[in-house]
Design an enzyme around this catalytic site. Structure first.
Site, PDB file in Angstrom:
ATOM      1  CE  LYS A 190      27.438 -15.993  15.861  1.00 47.15           C
ATOM      2  NZ  LYS A 190      27.247 -16.074  14.389  1.00 47.15           N
ATOM      3  CG  ASP A 222      26.185 -18.375  11.829  1.00 48.24           C
ATOM      4  OD1 ASP A 222      27.128 -19.126  12.149  1.00 48.24           O
ATOM      5  OD2 ASP A 222      26.362 -17.213  11.417  1.00 48.24           O
ATOM      6  CG  ASP A 250      13.216 -28.924  18.176  1.00 49.73           C
ATOM      7  OD1 ASP A 250      13.551 -29.796  19.000  1.00 49.73           O
ATOM      8  OD2 ASP A 250      12.150 -28.271  18.261  1.00 49.73           O
TER       9      ASP A 250
HETATM   10  C1  IPM Z   1      14.037 -30.106  24.853  1.00 50.05           C
HETATM   11  C2  IPM Z   1      12.941 -29.109  25.192  1.00 50.05           C
HETATM   12  C3  IPM Z   1      13.254 -28.476  26.541  1.00 50.05           C
HETATM   13  C4  IPM Z   1      14.582 -27.773  26.427  1.00 50.05           C
HETATM   14  C5  IPM Z   1      12.171 -27.526  27.064  1.00 50.05           C
HETATM   15  C6  IPM Z   1      10.807 -28.175  27.096  1.00 50.05           C
HETATM   16  C7  IPM Z   1      12.516 -26.966  28.418  1.00 50.05           C
HETATM   17  O1  IPM Z   1      12.826 -28.182  24.182  1.00 50.05           O
HETATM   18  O2  IPM Z   1      14.224 -31.079  25.616  1.00 50.05           O
HETATM   19  O3  IPM Z   1      14.687 -29.930  23.827  1.00 50.05           O
HETATM   20  O4  IPM Z   1      14.627 -26.604  26.005  1.00 50.05           O
HETATM   21  O5  IPM Z   1      15.593 -28.372  26.757  1.00 50.05           O
HETATM   22 MG    MG Z   2      14.009 -28.569  22.476  1.00 48.97          MG
END
Ligand code: IPM
Ligand code: MG
Length: 355
Positions: A190, A222, A250
């Site tokens: 960023k 972004d 994610d």
């Molecule tokens: C991940 C999880 C962890 C992170 C959390 C649970 C602390 O979201 O491994 O991605 O943020 O790294």
């Molecule tokens: Mg995570």
């Protein structure tokens, strides 16, 4: 020489998916792999037993092991505890203590699971990318941090910080990962707003001089989030900091169909590593034989490949997962039309049957 693995099942669905991973390890051992394992507490179960989420005995065992395999930590009952006692603190502590700075998060779409993604099949079919996330620095660990009173009101603050040596070592991991693949590396930052990530970009460019065979590009975070859901196949390897990597991985997992399918490896400077599925402890389905054990089993595969140098065994584990998907076995999270719905244990049975 016998290789020592430390198992940390953790909380929620952790123990039940770990049980399936252990069956895989038992099978490999029977077939001649020279391994042994021990277990220890981390997360909420460690808080219950010892008062802290990452007890000193667990740290000592981590340091002595050749590789560490972790299930998942956390649960709603622990959210009321002071921050230092929360299970997530245990996870951050183990990463920091083991100095596993290079977190590899592959997102692969298996042909059988194309329909399981919420995105259009043509967008995700054949996807095979890997996010290299820096894991022991950034705003996750930066000081000062806290919540305090200033001018009569509460102020919350954290520090985004990277030293050039921290950026350089993750850059090398990412370039080396790209060299083993399609030699395309996209660094995400960023830099239009944050100085910290301007340095990130500068150092990436400097390190790229040592990898003339890898094509380096840059993308603002972004835009990267948008591109991941618009056209994820434009990427091969992405490298980014701790917080951006948390969020982007994610997003990438849902592109791949289910977060229940994605393993990860977190590796230190000597190749020792911590291996865990990228999903959480899923307390809502814990103990019901509903959890998908495949991300955990694929994490065993990554451990064999990256830390134990057992490439043939790793290939076997990966192939077994592909095979059970081709045979139609599905846990609820990856259920597709015509699939054979099974629970955690039955998915383990299926993997064992083809191993
Ligand atoms: C991940 C999880 C962890 C992170 C959390 C649970 C602390 O979201 O491994 O991605 O943020 O790294
Ligand atoms: Mg995570």
């Amino acid at each position: 020489m016998t290789q020592n693995i430390l198992l940390l099942p953790g909380d929620g669905i952790g123990p039940e998916i770990m049980a399936q991973a252990v069956r895989v390890l038992e099978k490999l051992k029977t077939d001649g792999l020279d391994i042994r394992w021990d277990d220890a507490l981390i997360g909420g179960c460690a808080v219950d037993a010892t008062g802290v989420p990452f007890p000193p005995e667990t740290l000592a065992k981590c340091m002595a092991a050749d590789a560490v395999l972790l299930g998942a930590v956390g649960g709603p009952q622990y959210d009321v505890l002071p921050r230092e006692q929360r299970p997530e603190r245990g996870l951050l502590a183990i990463r920091k203590e083991m100095q596993v700075f290079a977190n590899l998060r592959p997102a692969v779409v298996y042909p059988e699971l194309v329909e399981a993604s919420t995105l259009k099949p043509e967008v995700v079919a054949g996807l095979d990318i890997i996010i290299v996330r820096e894991l022991v620095g950034d705003i996750y660990f930066g000081e000062p941090r806290g919540i305090e009173i200033r001018n009569g009101e509460r102020v919350g603050f954290n520090t985004m910080i990277y030293s050039e040596s921290e950026i350089r070592r993750i850059a090398h991991s990412a370039f080396k990962t790209a060299q083993k693949r399609n030699k395309k590396l996209c660094s995400v930052d960023k830099m239009n707003v944050l100085e910290c990530t301007q340095l990130w970009r500068d150092v990436m460019i400097e390190v790229s001089a040592e990898y003339p065979d890898v094509e380096l590009s840059h993308m603002l975070v972004d835009n990267a989030a948008m591109q991941l859901v618009r056209n994820p196949k434009q990427f091969d390897v992405m490298v980014t900091g701790n917080m951006f990597g948390d969020i982007l991985s994610d997003a990438a997992s849902m592109v791949a169909g289910s977060i229940g399918m994605l393993p990860s490896a977190s590796i230190d400077a000597n190749g020792k590593g911590l291996y865990e599925p990228i999903h959480g402890s899923a307390p809502d389905i814990a103990g019901k034989n509903l959890a998908n054990p495949l991300a955990m089993i694929l994490s065993v595969g990554m451990m064999l490949r990256h830390s134990l140098n057992q490439v043939a065994a790793a290939d076997c584990v990966d192939a077994a997962v592909k095979k059970v998907l081709a045979q139609g076995y599905r846990t609820g999270d990856i259920m597709t039309a015509g699939g054979l719905k099974v629970g955690t244990v039955e998915m383990g049975d299926a993997v064992l049957a083809v191993l």
